[in-house]
Design a protein around this motif. Structure first.
Motif, PDB file in Angstrom:
ATOM      1  N   GLY A   1     -21.675  20.436 -17.229  1.00 23.89           N
ATOM      2  CA  GLY A   1     -20.473  19.494 -17.659  1.00 23.89           C
ATOM      3  C   GLY A   1     -19.303  19.616 -16.879  1.00 23.89           C
ATOM      4  N   THR A   2     -19.281  20.612 -15.702  1.00 27.09           N
ATOM      5  CA  THR A   2     -18.041  20.789 -14.987  1.00 27.09           C
ATOM      6  C   THR A   2     -18.283  20.576 -13.544  1.00 27.09           C
ATOM      7  N   ASP A   3     -19.633  19.986 -13.176  1.00 29.37           N
ATOM      8  CA  ASP A   3     -19.986  19.813 -11.727  1.00 29.37           C
ATOM      9  C   ASP A   3     -20.383  18.364 -11.406  1.00 29.37           C
ATOM     10  N   PRO A   4     -19.909  17.767 -10.352  1.00 26.76           N
ATOM     11  CA  PRO A   4     -20.350  16.809 -10.085  1.00 26.76           C
ATOM     12  C   PRO A   4     -21.908  16.215 -10.036  1.00 26.76           C
ATOM     13  N   SER A   5     -22.286  15.000 -10.293  1.00 25.18           N
ATOM     14  CA  SER A   5     -23.761  14.737 -10.212  1.00 25.18           C
ATOM     15  C   SER A   5     -23.947  13.264 -10.125  1.00 25.18           C
ATOM     16  N   VAL A   6     -25.184  12.895  -9.650  1.00 19.44           N
ATOM     17  CA  VAL A   6     -25.818  11.772  -9.526  1.00 19.44           C
ATOM     18  C   VAL A   6     -26.801  11.566 -10.197  1.00 19.44           C
TER      19      VAL A   6
END
Length: 349
Positions: free
Chosen positions: A139-144
């Motif tokens: 929940g604290t790292d960018p994602s696609v």
């Protein structure tokens, strides 16, 4: 879409993305809330969804794939410390950037692909989803996250601190897949789906108990070991199995061969364990089945669409093989005969 619903959800900006972003669930949202693009004209759906969902609710960038009409439909439900989102969407990329994550809570998500085809990119990895599998998302790292064709999903947003104490290395699970064969994952999905169908959980003690069961099941799905797993099995796993067995009973009331043994075989447990689950719940297995069958018969007797069906036929359809036993137990339960219930319903109509 009703403005009151949009405004209520929108006032809690840091909700959660149905497609793997992790914001704070709306407070006191035990009642499921539904939001859908079906409320808008086709040509306005994408713009409206970007405005209402992409900015006010989940704070993500939405990039459709292909030329088919855009569609998205989600149901939100919140429990103490937990967010649940389920729904469907058409092909699209949902980008969660570092900027979007500013101020996000210390949480993570387990996102299950129910149908369709998906990929998730995070922490330098790409996870290819197939129906029944889940991906664990930081929940604290960018994602696609990408849905490549129309599909359904279920996302459970979980508090990291509570799970971190139950698992040796929670961080190593991020951007990893949980296989569809994981028994705890299957029970978790069944349990959460039952919650959506049940509606609001207005009693705080009940909401906290359900949240605790979900955390236990999530810990087991993620590989909790030793004493932690034993405790989780005694709480969350038992609750989920009981709920699954109750759902099975309701779906198969007409089966006169329904028994603790047949249910135990279907659910991979012993008949004694089935009885113990009901005993812990404050009732007996046979008493639960009888009560559900009597309720089934009562509802059918009141329903005008069954007015031409005989009482014996209704009793048989609800799982009673002995009409005398049916009449006797029905009268004891409702202080009236089946004929009395049917006549009263006819008078009211």
């Amino acid at each position: 879409m009703k403005n009151s619903v949009i405004g209520d959800i929108g006032s809690n900006r840091r909700t959660m993305d149905c497609n793997y972003s992790f914001m704070t669930p709306p407070k006191s949202r035990s009642t499921p809330v539904h939001v859908s693009t079906d409320e808008f004209p086709v040509q306005q759906r994408l713009a409206k969804w970007r405005e209402i969902y992409g900015r006010s609710i989940a704070n993500v960038d939405i990039e459709p794939i292909g030329d088919e009409p855009f569609h998205a439909s989600v149901t939100f439900q919140s429990l103490p410390g937990i967010g649940i989102v389920s729904g469907s969407r058409s092909p699209a990329h949902y980008h969660l950037t570092r900027q979007h994550l500013a101020g996000a809570r210390d949480g993570f998500g387990i996102s299950v692909l129910i149908s369709g085809a998906s990929t998730t990119r995070q922490l330098g990895r790409e996870i290819v989803g197939r129906p029944g599998t889940a991906v664990v998302i930081s929940g604290t790292d960018p994602s696609v996250s990408t849905m490549h064709r129309m599909g359904q999903f279920l996302t459970i947003v979980l508090p990291r601190p509570e799970l971190a104490v139950l698992l040796r290395d929670l961080d190593s699970a991020y951007a990893r897949q949980i296989p569809a064969e994981n028994g705890a994952l299957r029970l978790l999905v069944q349990y959460v789906n039952t919650l959506h169908a049940a509606g609001p959980l207005d009693a705080p003690p009940l909401a906290h108990a359900v949240a605790s069961h979900i955390i236990d099941l999530a810990a087991l799905a993620l590989g909790a070991e030793d004493d932690v797993a034993h405790e989780a099995e005694g709480r969350g796993l038992a609750a989920a199995r009981l709920q699954a067995i109750k759902t099975d009973i309701r779906k198969n009331l007409g089966d006169q061969e329904l028994s603790a043994t047949t249910l135990a075989l279907r659910h991979g447990v012993s008949p004694r364990y089935v009885h113990k689950l009901f005993e812990r719940d404050g009732t007996g297995f046979s008493e639960f089945v009888l009560a559900r069958r009597l309720d089934c018969a009562q509802q059918m007797l009141k329903d005008p669409s069954f007015a031409t069906r005989t009482i014996s036929a209704i009793a048989f359809e609800c799982g009673f093989g002995d009409i005398s036993y049916f009449n006797r137990t029905f009268r004891r339960a409702y202080n009236a005969t089946p004929s009395d219930i049917r006549s009263a319903a006819l008078r009211l109509r």
